[in-house]
Design an enzyme around this catalytic site. Structure first.
Site, short mmCIF file in Angstrom:
data_model
loop_
_atom_site.label_atom_id
_atom_site.label_comp_id
_atom_site.label_asym_id
_atom_site.label_seq_id
_atom_site.Cartn_x
_atom_site.Cartn_y
_atom_site.Cartn_z
CB SER A 171 48.07 40.25 31.66
OG SER A 171 48.64 39.14 32.34
CE1 TYR A 210 53.22 41.99 31.25
CE2 TYR A 210 52.17 40.47 32.78
CZ TYR A 210 52.32 40.98 31.50
OH TYR A 210 51.55 40.48 30.47
#
Length: 255
Positions: free
Chosen positions: A151, A164
Site C-alpha cells: 500500500s 494499518y
C-alpha cells in the site's frame, strides 16, 4: 490466449500459473480477470467461496482458465493446501500474488485490539504463511515470482491508519528482505497502490475513521489499474525484475 488479446512486444507471455489470495473482490478479482484474459491460468483463493465461484465462472465463459479454493490466510495449513492443490493440478506454480488484506482503521486512542490483531494476522502473518508455503516450491523449480500487494501506506502514515500502515510497511520490508535473499530464478515485486475503489474501506468500524476515509477516498483509481501493474511485473524477461511499483491517482484525477 483468449481471442482478441495481443501479446505485448518483448514480454514473456507464456501461460503462467498464478495464485492469488484475497481474490473474492477488489484488486484480487481484477487481477485474476486481467491475467486470465492474457492467457494465464489463475488459481484464486479467499474465504468467500460464493464470490470465487462467480469469478471463475466469469473467467471460463470468456475462454480463460481458472480454479478456486477456499483459503484463510491466517491459517498456515489452509495456505499450504492452496499451494499444494494448485501444484497438483498444474504441475507447477509460477507466481504467488499475496493480496489478502484488511483495513479496520481507528485512532490509537480507541484501543481497538481486535482490529489491530486482525490487521497483523491477515496483512503480515498472511503474507508469511504464503511465503512459507510457496518458497519451497519455487526452490524445487528453481524459478518463481512473489508479488506482494502492499500500500502507499507502506511509505506514508495518516491519522487513524498507524497500525494499518505499520502492517503494510512490514509487508514491504518482508518482500524487500526476500528480494535481497533471493537466489537465481526467484523474482520479487511489491506493488503499493494508493487509493483504490474497492471494498477495503468497508472493514472500518470506527465511525470517525470511516468518515475521514470517505473523504480521503473521494478520488480513487480502479482495481484494474493495479491488476495491470501486476501483469507488467510478471511478464518481463527472465533477466528483468520489477522490484516495486507505486500506483495511485494522478494529479489530473485529484484536480
Amino acid at each position: 490466449m483468449v481471442a482478441g488479446q495481443t501479446p505485448s512486444a518483448g514480454c514473456d507471455e507464456r501461460r503462467q500459473v498464478v495464485l492469488i489470495t484475497g481474490a473474492s473482490s477488489g484488486i484480487g478479482a481484477a487481477t485474476a480477470l486481467h491475467l486470465a484474459q492474457r492467457g494465464h491460468r489463475v488459481v484464486v483463493g479467499a474465504r468467500r467461496t460464493d464470490r470465487l465461484a462467480e469469478l471463475v465462472g466469469q473467467i471460463r465463459v470468456a475462454g480463460g482458465a481458472a480454479e478456486a479454493h477456499a483459503v484463510d490466510v491466517t491459517d498456515a495449513a489452509s495456505v499450504a493446501d492452496f499451494v499444494t492443490a494448485a501444484r497438483t493440478r498444474y504441475g507447477r506454480v509460477d507466481v504467488f500474488v499475496a493480496n489478502a488484506g484488511v483495513m479496520p482503521l481507528s485512532p490509537l486512542a480507541a484501543g481497538d485490539l481486535a482490529g489491530w490483531n486482525q490487521m497483523i494476522d491477515v496483512n503480515v502473518r498472511g503474507l508469511l504463511h504464503g511465503l512459507a508455503a510457496v518458497l519451497p516450491v519455487f526452490s524445487d523449480q528453481r524459478r518463481g515470482h512473489v508479488v506482494t500487494i502492499a500500500s502507499i501506506g507502506a511509505h506514508e502514515v495518516s491519522p487513524t491508519a498507524a497500525v494499518y500502515c505499520a502492517t503494510k510497511f512490514a509487508a514491504w520490508a518482508i518482500s524487500e528482505g526476500l528480494r535481497q535473499e533471493a537466489t537465481d530464478g526467484l523474482k520479487v515485486t511489491t506493488v503499493s497502490p494508493g487509493v483504490v475503489d474497492s471494498e477495503l474501506a468497508g472493514t472500518i468500524t470506527d465511525p470517525a475513521a470511516a468518515e475521514a476515509m470517505r473523504a480521503y477516498r473521494s478520488v480513487a483509481i480502479s482495481p484494474e489499474a493495479v491488476a495491470a501493474a501486476v501483469a507488467y511485473a510478471i511478464t518481463q524477461p527472465d533477466d528483468v525484475d520489477v522490484s516495486e511499483v507505486v500506483v495511485r491517482p494522478s494529479s489530473r484525477a485529484r484536480s
